[in-house]
Scaffold this motif. Structure first.
Motif, PDB file in Angstrom:
ATOM      1  N   VAL A  87       0.842  -1.196   0.000  1.00 54.08           N
ATOM      2  CA  VAL A  87       0.000   0.000   0.000  1.00 54.08           C
ATOM      3  C   VAL A  87       0.879   1.248   0.000  1.00 54.08           C
ATOM      4  CG1 VAL A  87      -1.874   1.227   1.170  1.00 54.08           C
ATOM      5  CG2 VAL A  87      -1.730  -1.256   1.314  1.00 54.08           C
ATOM      6  N   GLU A  88       0.655   2.112  -0.931  1.00 58.86           N
ATOM      7  CA  GLU A  88       1.446   3.334  -1.126  1.00 58.86           C
ATOM      8  C   GLU A  88       2.917   2.966  -1.320  1.00 58.86           C
ATOM      9  OE1 GLU A  88      -0.413   6.656   1.500  1.00 58.86           O
ATOM     10  OE2 GLU A  88      -0.791   4.730   2.404  1.00 58.86           O
ATOM     11  N   SER A  89       3.800   3.817  -0.792  1.00 60.78           N
ATOM     12  CA  SER A  89       5.221   3.537  -0.995  1.00 60.78           C
ATOM     13  C   SER A  89       5.659   2.421  -0.045  1.00 60.78           C
ATOM     14  CB  SER A  89       6.036   4.794  -0.726  1.00 60.78           C
ATOM     15  OG  SER A  89       5.722   5.299   0.540  1.00 60.78           O
ATOM     16  N   SER A  91       7.475   0.472   2.818  1.00 59.29           N
ATOM     17  CA  SER A  91       7.993   0.993   4.088  1.00 59.29           C
ATOM     18  C   SER A  91       8.892  -0.045   4.749  1.00 59.29           C
ATOM     19  CB  SER A  91       6.830   1.312   5.026  1.00 59.29           C
ATOM     20  OG  SER A  91       5.857   2.064   4.350  1.00 59.29           O
ATOM     21  N   PHE A  92      10.084   0.389   5.111  1.00 62.89           N
ATOM     22  CA  PHE A  92      11.029  -0.552   5.730  1.00 62.89           C
ATOM     23  C   PHE A  92      11.827   0.128   6.826  1.00 62.89           C
ATOM     24  CE2 PHE A  92      10.541  -1.917   1.295  1.00 62.89           C
ATOM     25  CZ  PHE A  92      10.019  -3.173   1.518  1.00 62.89           C
ATOM     26  N   TYR A  93      12.526  -0.710   7.625  1.00 61.02           N
ATOM     27  CA  TYR A  93      13.470  -0.175   8.607  1.00 61.02           C
ATOM     28  C   TYR A  93      14.760   0.129   7.849  1.00 61.02           C
ATOM     29  CZ  TYR A  93      10.193  -2.094  11.953  1.00 61.02           C
ATOM     30  OH  TYR A  93       9.051  -2.368  12.664  1.00 61.02           O
ATOM     31  N   PRO A  94      15.142   1.408   7.749  1.00 61.65           N
ATOM     32  CA  PRO A  94      16.285   1.752   6.891  1.00 61.65           C
ATOM     33  C   PRO A  94      17.608   1.148   7.341  1.00 61.65           C
ATOM     34  CG  PRO A  94      15.536   3.655   8.170  1.00 61.65           C
ATOM     35  CD  PRO A  94      14.525   2.585   8.373  1.00 61.65           C
ATOM     36  N   TYR A  95      17.735   0.872   8.636  1.00 65.21           N
ATOM     37  CA  TYR A  95      19.028   0.388   9.152  1.00 65.21           C
ATOM     38  C   TYR A  95      19.171  -1.135   9.067  1.00 65.21           C
ATOM     39  CZ  TYR A  95      16.172  -0.635  13.222  1.00 65.21           C
ATOM     40  OH  TYR A  95      15.184  -1.128  14.041  1.00 65.21           O
ATOM     41  N   LEU A  96      18.092  -1.795   8.650  1.00 61.86           N
ATOM     42  CA  LEU A  96      18.156  -3.261   8.501  1.00 61.86           C
ATOM     43  C   LEU A  96      18.375  -3.605   7.024  1.00 61.86           C
ATOM     44  CD1 LEU A  96      15.198  -4.550  10.746  1.00 61.86           C
ATOM     45  CD2 LEU A  96      17.616  -4.400  11.340  1.00 61.86           C
ATOM     46  N   ARG A 103      12.352 -10.578   7.154  1.00 62.06           N
ATOM     47  CA  ARG A 103      12.207 -11.431   8.345  1.00 62.06           C
ATOM     48  C   ARG A 103      11.336 -10.729   9.392  1.00 62.06           C
ATOM     49  NH1 ARG A 103      17.808 -12.867  10.423  1.00 62.06           N
ATOM     50  NH2 ARG A 103      18.005 -13.989   8.469  1.00 62.06           N
ATOM     51  N   ALA A 104      11.550  -9.417   9.538  1.00 57.08           N
ATOM     52  CA  ALA A 104      10.738  -8.657  10.499  1.00 57.08           C
ATOM     53  C   ALA A 104       9.270  -8.652  10.067  1.00 57.08           C
ATOM     54  CB  ALA A 104      11.265  -7.226  10.598  1.00 57.08           C
ATOM     55  N   LEU A 105       9.062  -8.510   8.786  1.00 61.22           N
ATOM     56  CA  LEU A 105       7.689  -8.495   8.269  1.00 61.22           C
ATOM     57  C   LEU A 105       7.027  -9.864   8.431  1.00 61.22           C
ATOM     58  CD1 LEU A 105       5.733  -6.591   6.868  1.00 61.22           C
ATOM     59  CD2 LEU A 105       6.688  -7.272   4.672  1.00 61.22           C
TER      60      LEU A 105
END
Lengths: 319, 270
Positions: A87-89, A91-96, A103-105
């Motif tokens: 959905v939309e852009s 989105s992630f954790y930038p430092y991972l 894996r987090a998702l």
């Protein structure tokens, strides 16, 4: 209209407002199972709001949603275990890294089988960059990672918001093939986009939304039946003669282009291109270009009230 | 459990985790080394004696704990706000919700990971702080015999547990504030403002402020050496430590209820 039993997504009278602004005004979608559904609409028409409602991020003010044949109401979050979404852009954790983000998702929602993450990284072409931090990814790479994230749980229904955003041509082709393959495997792919050309080559069924309402829905083939065009490119000084030569072949002939040459768009069946060419030859006019095909754009502009911008788009094509 | 483990993995690799502990240890180290230098070089006997007390065990334990639980509370507010706010700002909460994850479980799992990280951060700060204090004692030329003072070591575990609980409560406040703000920066800013605002307000409303979250956190770990802490509050007539501890629990639970309730009802548009 497909019978309700075979619908992957069905919305009835869906309404949503943000304060005093009405975003959706009784949206009735019927998305058949096992197809690629192109959800089209101009900016602000309500596409993203619809996606948010279908993924439980927002709750409707009125109306109902069915996902995969089951009602989807507040609290029915498990219905989303069979749905993958971007959905939309993305989105992630930038430092991972890309792999760590997937894996987090995967820790949220439906369980993910072992090896699935590597399989998807391979599929979207990010295997080599899987250990790199996402902060170093390009927009296209993030988009591909987002598509991998949407496919994590091997969903029956895939909801993708502008999936071609940021992808290079090769990436777009690869994504298109992947989505077609998923549909061929019986999954439903719901693609929200404003890229008409992309949807035209990808979708089986389309829905067009404008001002929060569905203005047209049906198979792409059927919708395009009346959208045949033959385009002729001639020198500017020949434009009037060309129009005269083609007089009577079509109710309307549009001229566009501001340079040495102009494009004339003749609204006739593509199969009549030879007839158009013959008439030009008989009149002693030799076109420097002739194209035949179907085009979703006029229909889209007509249905969404985009007439003002239609001329500009046509001029853009002519250039 | 999956959310908790995943949350822990995310926090272990997160720069904010290292920066928070680094900030605590770095500042603590500066204070200790400065105290040791003053103790060694001061020409004023009183100043020298006071500085010496700070790097002499078992007194050094009090300095370390006082700093950890005072300044550590402020760092915890910021840390909690950063974690919660980024989930909204980066859109990662949206991803989890769109996958059918329970919002409540996601919030609580994420916060549980923060609780563990706070414990690890405090433990690391304490160990490194003791190590720096030993260096400071050596620089000041004082004995380190008090390092193994039985009375002090006996009360350390209970104090550490209370301290951890209080710092966790402050992290929960930052977490809740950033959740309401749906923003990392706004959450951090508001958290800091509340922290110092409470200390300032204690000048005018001491009888009310003593029940407020940062004041009760300080009162719950009243070691007799923590003073007013970084955020002030020294003018407040502190509550009894056990009463304060109950209020710490209440503020902690209240903060989490607010964070969960807001997230459950929120319309996620980012």
């Amino acid at each position: 209209m497909t019978s309700p039993g075979t619908l992957a997504v069905a919305t009835r009278g869906l309404r949503k407002s943000y304060g005093s602004r009405l975003a959706l005004d009784g949206l009735d979608l019927s998305v058949p199972s096992g197809v690629v559904y192109g959800f089209l609409g101009p900016n602000g028409a309500g596409k993203t709001t619809t996606m948010r409602l279908l993924t439980g991020l927002l709750h409707p003010d009125a109306g109902s949603i069915e996902l995969l044949g089951q009602p989807f109401r507040r609290g029915d979050r498990r219905r989303l275990f069979e749905v993958g979404a971007l959905v939309e852009s993305p989105s992630f954790y930038p430092y991972l890294s890309g792999r760590q983000n997937l894996r987090a998702l995967a820790a949220a929602g439906a369980s993910v089988s072992a090896g699935r993450i590597d399989e998807l990284l391979e599929l979207v072409g990010l295997r080599e960059r899987a250990k790199d931090k996402v902060s170093g990814y390009s927009l296209g790479m993030k988009q591909r990672l987002g598509i991998a994230g949407a496919l994590l749980s091997d969903p029956k229904l895939l909801l993708l918001d502008e999936p071609a955003n940021g992808l290079d041509p090769a990436g777009i082709v690869a994504m298109r093939e992947t989505l077609r393959r998923l549909a061929a495997a019986g999954k439903t792919v719901f693609v929200s986009s404003h890229l008409l050309a992309e949807v035209q080559v990808l979708a089986d069924v389309i829905g067009i939304i404008a001002a929060g309402r569905l203005v047209r829905e049906g198979s792409l083939e059927a919708l395009l039946t009346d959208q045949g065009v033959v385009r002729v490119r001639v020198g500017r000084e020949q434009a009037d003669a060309t129009r005269a030569a083609l007089d009577g072949i079509a109710p309307e002939i549009a001229v566009a282009g501001g340079g040495v040459e102009v494009w004339l768009t003749v609204h006739v069946e593509p199969s009549r291109a030879a007839e158009v060419n013959r008439r030009l030859a008989e009149a002693g006019i030799y076109a420097s270009g002739l194209e035949a095909g179907t085009d979703l754009e006029p229909l889209f502009l007509e249905l969404t009230g985009g007439g003002a911008s239609a001329e500009g788009t046509m001029q853009g094509i002519a250039r | 459990m999956r959310i908790f483990v995943s949350g822990l993995r995310k926090l272990v690799g997160r720069p904010a985790s290292f920066v928070s502990v680094g900030l605590l240890v770095g500042l603590l180290g500066l204070i200790i080394i400065a105290s040791a230098t003053v103790a060694q070089r001061s020409e004023s006997p009183n100043a020298g004696a006071r500085a010496l007390a700070l790097v002499t065990f078992p007194g050094a334990y009090d300095l370390i704990l006082s700093f950890m639980l005072g300044f550590g509370g402020l760092v915890a507010v910021i840390y909690g706000a950063a974690i919660a706010g980024s989930e909204w700002g980066w859109g990662t909460l949206k991803n989890a919700v769109a996958r059918g994850e329970s919002r409540t479980r996601y919030v609580l799992g994420t916060f549980a990971a923060i609780v563990v990280m706070v414990a690890a951060g405090l433990a690391l700060t304490f160990v490194l702080g003791v190590g720096i204090a030993l260096v400071g004692a050596s620089l000041a030329g004082v004995s380190t015999a008090g390092l193994t003072d039985a009375d002090t070591l006996a009360r350390l575990p209970a104090l550490a547990a209370r301290g951890w609980f209080s710092v966790v409560e402050q992290a929960a406040l930052g977490f809740a504030i950033a959740t309401l703000a749906r923003s990392q920066l706004a959450g951090i800013g508001a958290g800091i403002a509340f922290y110092f605002g409470e200390g300032f307000a204690s000048i005018f409303l001491p009888d009310i402020i003593k029940y407020m979250p940062f004041s009760v956190a300080r009162a719950a770990v009243d070691t007799g050496a923590t003073g007013g802490g970084i955020g002030g509050g020294g003018l407040t007539q502190a509550l009894a430590p056990d009463t304060a501890l109950l209020l710490v629990a209440a503020w902690l639970v209240g903060s989490l209820v607010v964070a969960v309730g807001f997230t459950e009802r929120a319309e996620i548009t980012g």
